[in-house]
Design an enzyme around this catalytic site. Structure first.
Site, PDB file in Angstrom:
ATOM      1  N   THR A  93       0.821  -1.213   0.000  1.00 25.65           N
ATOM      2  CA  THR A  93       0.000   0.000   0.000  1.00 25.65           C
ATOM      3  C   THR A  93       0.856   1.264   0.000  1.00 25.65           C
ATOM      4  OG1 THR A  93      -1.760  -1.153   1.148  1.00 25.65           O
ATOM      5  CG2 THR A  93      -1.762   1.224   1.355  1.00 25.65           C
ATOM      6  N   THR A 169       2.202  -4.351   4.581  1.00 22.33           N
ATOM      7  CA  THR A 169       2.199  -4.635   6.016  1.00 22.33           C
ATOM      8  C   THR A 169       1.908  -6.099   6.376  1.00 22.33           C
ATOM      9  OG1 THR A 169      -0.105  -3.933   6.093  1.00 22.33           O
ATOM     10  CG2 THR A 169       1.556  -2.293   6.711  1.00 22.33           C
ATOM     11  N   ASP A 170       1.178  -6.801   5.486  1.00 23.42           N
ATOM     12  CA  ASP A 170       0.715  -8.144   5.864  1.00 23.42           C
ATOM     13  C   ASP A 170       1.835  -9.092   6.295  1.00 23.42           C
ATOM     14  OD1 ASP A 170      -1.714  -7.164   5.217  1.00 23.42           O
ATOM     15  OD2 ASP A 170      -2.237  -8.694   3.737  1.00 23.42           O
TER      16      ASP A 170
HETATM   17  N1  ASP Z   1      -1.991  -6.648   1.555  1.00 22.27           N
HETATM   18  C1  ASP Z   1      -1.092  -5.530   1.504  1.00 22.27           C
HETATM   19  C2  ASP Z   1       0.330  -6.012   1.600  1.00 22.27           C
HETATM   20  O1  ASP Z   1       0.722  -6.536   2.590  1.00 22.27           O
HETATM   21  C3  ASP Z   1      -1.413  -4.570   2.588  1.00 22.27           C
HETATM   22  C4  ASP Z   1      -0.409  -3.457   2.680  1.00 22.27           C
HETATM   23  O2  ASP Z   1       0.203  -3.085   1.706  1.00 22.27           O
HETATM   24  O3  ASP Z   1      -0.203  -2.943   3.741  1.00 22.27           O
HETATM   25  O4  ASP Z   1       1.079  -5.820   0.681  1.00 22.27           O
END
Ligand code: ASP
Length: 432
Positions: A93, A169-170
């Site tokens: 993100t 973040t995941d």
């Molecule tokens: N699903 C995304 C990822 O981990 C969420 C994010 O970017 O924070 O890449």
């Protein structure tokens, strides 16, 4: 199907607003650039999600793509008196936004893009942007980690003051753990930054997380891998968190990242930019050692009531070299009827697989001495992983098996190498 073929077949391109059917549900959003073969969509809420191309049906374009970004770039001149920070992009993100004015997709990778998005940070350092990958972090594989390590090594050798890694973040915690093990005696700050909300949303945490990471790098002599994310739901503090003891603990809150069984390393006051150390830093002047290999035949499973013991046969049949089991409580696995589960664990250990036991409780420490059932598991040769996070234990086991012999791996799995195991269980760090 390749993503390019998908775009061609459906006559759409990056930045287009589309509507499609996914498993019977109508989905609407804007196509975001990706280097993987799945469709990445940004919803109007600002969240991104990936979709398996095979399941995407009845694609309809409902809005045109427009070129964006180039005009909003800010020209920046390098300032000789400022330190240099390398900004490694891996995706997630934090790396993408939709320009709502034009409807186009904008992936801000260049130093000029960063400057346009977050003008405050270019007052503090000169930025060098490096694109390592552009993917959602749930798509990452251990191979991606090796690439990130190699990019980090290259930048360290250039003599930069610090490195910021933009990451989804995941699975950010897994990458942080891999980097922590792979780069021993890291001589500079390598700070991994994500954002729970993308930079095109008013409530985005991207800017503040990046600004705080920049402050931390420029103002301290920290050496090592760490994570920088919001410390609370307010825009008051960011926390610098351990690369081996930190976990995403909330699906959407900006303060989702918490250090488990230990305290944060430092806090950064966003308003005053003051840095407060929470953990004492050791003086480290040893030579950097990079080991970026890994063993891909390592798994991570969670036991549950009624688990079918045959799941362990899979790992034996596929000749897995390592398996982390997230047991319950102190590290319990079911015993099973006629001790079948324990027998299967023993079979797997005897086949050459290193098994590590962690706990689903996340907080606290596993202990094989409390109950006789636990001793039965421990007698199989499975190794109790102290207070290590299951995800960190999984990464550590894969890294150890990739770089050391099986016997060395077994010993090192329960030895603290990078702060992943604490010597005693702290009661003051558990959020009541
Ligand atoms: N699903 C995304 C990822 O981990 C969420 C994010 O970017 O924070 O890449």
């Amino acid at each position: 199907m390749k993503i390019k073929e998908f775009y061609k077949k459906n006559k759409v391109r990056e930045g287009d607003k589309i509507q499609f059917d996914f498993k019977g549900q109508i989905v609407e959003g804007t196509i975001i650039p990706t280097s993987r073969n799945n469709l990445i969509i940004k919803f109007s809420s600002g969240y991104n999600a990936g979709f398996d191309l095979i399941q995407v049906k009845k694609v309809k374009k409902i809005g045109e793509s427009k070129k964006v970004g180039k005009t909003s770039k800010i020209e920046i001149k390098k300032k000789p008196n400022l330190p240099t920070i390398s900004l490694l992009h891996t995706g997630g993100t934090i790396a993408s936004r939709v320009d709502y004015k034009t409807g186009g997709v904008y992936a801000g990778f260049e130093a000029e893009d960063i400057a346009a998005m977050f003008p405050e940070i270019i007052q503090k350092a000169n930025f060098e942007s490096i694109l390592v990958s552009n993917m959602m972090s749930e798509d990452m594989t251990l191979k991606n980690y090796s690439l990130i390590v190699k990019a980090v090594e290259k930048e360290i050798k250039k003599g930069v003051k610090g490195i910021i890694i933009g990451h989804g973040t995941d699975t950010l915690g897994y990458s942080a753990a891999f980097l922590s093990f792979a780069v021993e005696n890291c001589p500079i700050p390598v700070i991994i930054v994500g954002s729970q909300r993308s930079s095109d949303r008013g409530s985005s945490d991207a800017g503040m997380n990046l600004i705080c990471a920049t402050e931390f790098i420029t103002k301290t002599n920290y050496k090592g891998i760490a994570i920088c994310m919001h410390n609370s739901i307010n825009d008051d503090y960011c926390a610098i968190l351990s690369g081996t003891k930190t976990r995403k603990m909330h699906t959407s809150r900006r303060d989702a990242f918490k250090t488990i069984n230990d305290s944060p390393i430092a806090l950064i006051n966003y308003n005053t930019k003051e840095i407060t150390w929470v953990k004492k830093q050791e003086k480290l002047e040893k030579k950097m050692i990079i080991k970026e290999k890994f063993e891909k035949k390592v798994g991570l499973i969670k036991t549950h009531p009624g688990i079918n013991e045959k799941i362990l046969d899979f790992y034996k049949k596929e000749k897995y070299k390592g398996l982390i089991i997230e047991g319950t409580g102190l590290g319990h696995t079911p015993i099973g009827e006629k001790e079948i589960f324990i027998k299967k664990i023993k079979n797997l250990v005897d086949s050459g697989c290193v098994i590590g036991i962690t706990s689903q409780c996340i907080n606290g420490r596993v202990n094989s001495n409390v109950y006789s059932n636990l001793r039965k598991v421990s007698n199989t040769g499975a190794i109790y992983c102290e207070d290590m996070l299951p995800e960190t234990a999984f990464i550590k086991l894969s890294w150890l098996l990739g770089n050391y012999s099986k016997e060395e791996t077994k010993k090192m799995l329960v030895k603290n190498l990078r702060g992943e195991i604490t010597s005693y269980t702290r009661i003051d760090v558990y959020d009541e």
